[in-house]
Each structure stands twice: as structure tokens, then as C-alpha cells.
Design an enzyme around this catalytic site. Structure first.
Site, PDB file in Angstrom:
ATOM      1  N   ASP A 195       1.014  -1.100   0.210  1.00  0.00           N
ATOM      2  CA  ASP A 195      -0.321   0.233  -0.275  1.00  0.00           C
ATOM      3  C   ASP A 195       0.369   1.110   0.238  1.00  0.00           C
ATOM      4  O   ASP A 195       1.706   1.141   1.252  1.00  0.00           O
ATOM      5  CB  ASP A 195      -0.567   0.047   1.361  1.00  0.00           C
ATOM      6  CG  ASP A 195      -1.904  -0.897   1.001  1.00  0.00           C
ATOM      7  OD1 ASP A 195      -1.999  -1.595  -0.502  1.00  0.00           O
ATOM      8  OD2 ASP A 195      -2.760  -0.840   2.045  1.00  0.00           O
ATOM      9  N   HIS A 229      -8.189   9.011  -0.294  1.00  0.00           N
ATOM     10  CA  HIS A 229      -7.537   7.575   0.453  1.00  0.00           C
ATOM     11  C   HIS A 229      -9.325   7.789   1.529  1.00  0.00           C
ATOM     12  O   HIS A 229      -9.097   7.675   3.125  1.00  0.00           O
ATOM     13  CB  HIS A 229      -6.784   7.445   1.476  1.00  0.00           C
ATOM     14  CG  HIS A 229      -6.201   6.529   1.944  1.00  0.00           C
ATOM     15  ND1 HIS A 229      -6.536   6.134   3.090  1.00  0.00           N
ATOM     16  CD2 HIS A 229      -5.606   5.400   1.955  1.00  0.00           C
ATOM     17  CE1 HIS A 229      -6.054   5.180   4.263  1.00  0.00           C
ATOM     18  NE2 HIS A 229      -5.590   4.218   3.118  1.00  0.00           N
ATOM     19  N   HIS A 238       3.223  -2.027   3.706  1.00  0.00           N
ATOM     20  CA  HIS A 238       2.966  -0.207   3.871  1.00  0.00           C
ATOM     21  C   HIS A 238       4.495   0.382   3.353  1.00  0.00           C
ATOM     22  O   HIS A 238       5.669  -0.682   3.892  1.00  0.00           O
ATOM     23  CB  HIS A 238       2.905   0.529   4.966  1.00  0.00           C
ATOM     24  CG  HIS A 238       1.407  -0.319   4.646  1.00  0.00           C
ATOM     25  ND1 HIS A 238       0.887  -0.760   5.416  1.00  0.00           N
ATOM     26  CD2 HIS A 238      -0.279   0.666   4.856  1.00  0.00           C
ATOM     27  CE1 HIS A 238      -0.385  -0.752   6.247  1.00  0.00           C
ATOM     28  NE2 HIS A 238      -0.840   0.375   5.190  1.00  0.00           N
TER      29      HIS A 238
END
Length: 263
Positions: A73, A128, A222
Site C-alpha cells: 500500500d 483515501h 506498507h
């Protein structure tokens, strides 16, 4: 005149009834599952499994094969994505990068590199947001905006995988995003790695990557994490030694289609 009013009222009632019949719940759901133990595939539970299967979403690959799928991500850049890409290139592993609009606008050179090196660019929405708070048109705008920016950089229009921001979704969101042509990709391996002011060291990330490994694992990592960037090389090396192979989400989708019964 009365009969015309009656017909109009009946039509309105029928339309309303049809709309109600088609309505699906929009209560927010936070993605979660019972974590892998002894390298066995985790379980999201009967209710969640049934819901995501209904809309062709998934969080596991083939659990009969020691295969791992790496997904990342990318909400913003913290200086570690180039190192992650270097490691993937070294090991010839294809990753899937779920990017936000901010990341695409801010890091076009990294988007170009991802595409040029054969990685998959997935959609993580433009701003987001919690998609359960958005209308159908707003959801489409969030996703289309990312695709348009990626296309400007790569010239490709194949951004068909979606990861809901924050892991928050609903049946309504799954329904709408499927209608738009997306496949929602959840995950079966994850840990707290996104707190950039509370990184715990390379060993922390490495241990989680190894301990949670299981056949058909879809990792969520991440790229803002220094720990992940430092641990990834050793983790891939040692997972390969344990007999795991690394495939892409495209590979997984191809295998799913091949397993479908012919009509």
C-alpha cells in the site's frame, strides 16, 4: 383522472419496491481475520468469507500450494519504495502496488518505474476516504481519478485491482466496485508497520513475514516502513529456502479462471 393518478402511484410504489429490493447494506466492515498459526491459512469466518466470495473479492491464493503474493500500500512516499523495488528486481518478484492519488501525483517517476519493471499498479482511491461514506458517483470518481493519473504516466489502462482505504468496506462498496469492473484484493498477512515514528527494527518485520507465512498468502506491506524495506531481502531469500515461490496477483487471477468449470 383518478385512474391515471392510481397508475402513477402504483408505478412509484413499484419503483420504490424495486429500489428497496436492490438495496444492499452499507454498514462499515473492518477487514480482519484469525491470524495464521503454524503456517496454516487464516480464516476470516463464515460470514465474511461468504460476503467477499459473493462479489469475487479474495484474500487468499491457492492454499494447497506454497505460493506467496506480495502487495504494497502506497499512500505517500517516505523514501523506502526505491529500495523495495530494488529488492523485488533482485529476486525477480512481481509486486502489486496499491496507490493513492497523492502518491501518483507526487511520485510519477516511481509509478513509471513500477510499470517499466513489470509490477502491477492497483487502486487505493484518490483521497483515501472511507468508501462507505461515499455515493456511487463519488466512489467512481475516487477510482477513476487514480486511473487517469496513472494512465498519463504509464499509458496503460489496466488498473483493475482495488484495495479499500483503511481496510474499511461494506456490501454496498463491494457491489459498486464490482459493477465498475474492479476486483477487491484483501490480505491474509499483515502487521503494524505503518507507524513511521514507531518503527521497531528490521527483526520485527522479518519475524512477522516469516512467522505468518502460509500457502496462498497475500501479504500487505506498507512502503513507508523502514523496517519492511530493510527486512524484505532476507525474508524473500529465507522464504524461498522454505520452499515458497512468489507469484503475482495476475498469476492468481489466471489460475482462478483456469479452475472455473467450463460451460
Amino acid at each position: 383522472m383518478k385512474w391515471m393518478c392510481s397508475i402513477c402511484c402504483a408505478a412509484v410504489l413499484l419503483a420504490g419496491g424495486a429500489a428497496q429490493a436492490e438495496a444492499v447494506p452499507n454498514e462499515p466492515i473492518n477487514w480482519g481475520f484469525k491470524r495464521s498459526v503454524n503456517h496454516q491459512p487464516p480464516d476470516a469466518g463464515k460470514q465474511l468469507n461468504s460476503l467477499i466470495e459473493k462479489y469475487d473479492a479474495f484474500y487468499l491464493g491457492n492454499t494447497k500450494e506454497k505460493t506467496i503474493y506480495l502487495t504494497f500500500d502506497n499512500g505517500y512516499e517516505n523514501g523506502y519504495t526505491p529500495k523495495v523495488l530494488d529488492v523485488l528486481k533482485k529476486h525477480r518478484v512481481t509486486g502489486t502496488f496499491f496507490v493513492t492519488g497523492h502518491f501518483v501525483k507526487d511520485q510519477p517517476q516511481l509509478i513509471k518505474r513500477m510499470s517499466d519493471e513489470g509490477h502491477i499498479i492497483g487502486n487505493h482511491s484518490f483521497h483515501h476516504p472511507d468508501l462507505t461514506t461515499k455515493t456511487a458517483d463519488q466512489i467512481q470518481d475516487e477510482l477513476d481519478s487514480v486511473n487517469e493519473e496513472v494512465y498519463k504516466i504509464t499509458g496503460k489502462q489496466d488498473n483493475l485491482y482495488l484495495r479499500p482505504p483503511r481496510g474499511v468496506f461494506s456490501e454496498y462498496v463491494l457491489k459498486e466496485t464490482k459493477r465498475l469492473g474492479y476486483q477487491t484484493v484483501f490480505w491474509s498477512v499483515a502487521f503494524v508497520d505503518w507507524k513511521i515514528n514507531n518503527q521497531k527494527g528490521k527483526k520485527y518485520a522479518y519475524d512477522h513475514m516469516i512467522k505468518q507465512a502460509h500457502p496462498g498468502a497475500i501479504y500487505l506491506l506498507h512502503t513507508v516502513s523502514r523496517d519492511n524495506a530493510e527486512a524484505l531481502d532476507d525474508a524473500i531469500t529465507d522464504l524461498k529456502k522454505q520452499g515458497y515461490t512468489f507469484k503475482s496477483i495476475d498469476d492468481l487471477m489466471f489460475e482462478k479462471e483456469m479452475r472455473l468449470p467450463s460451460l
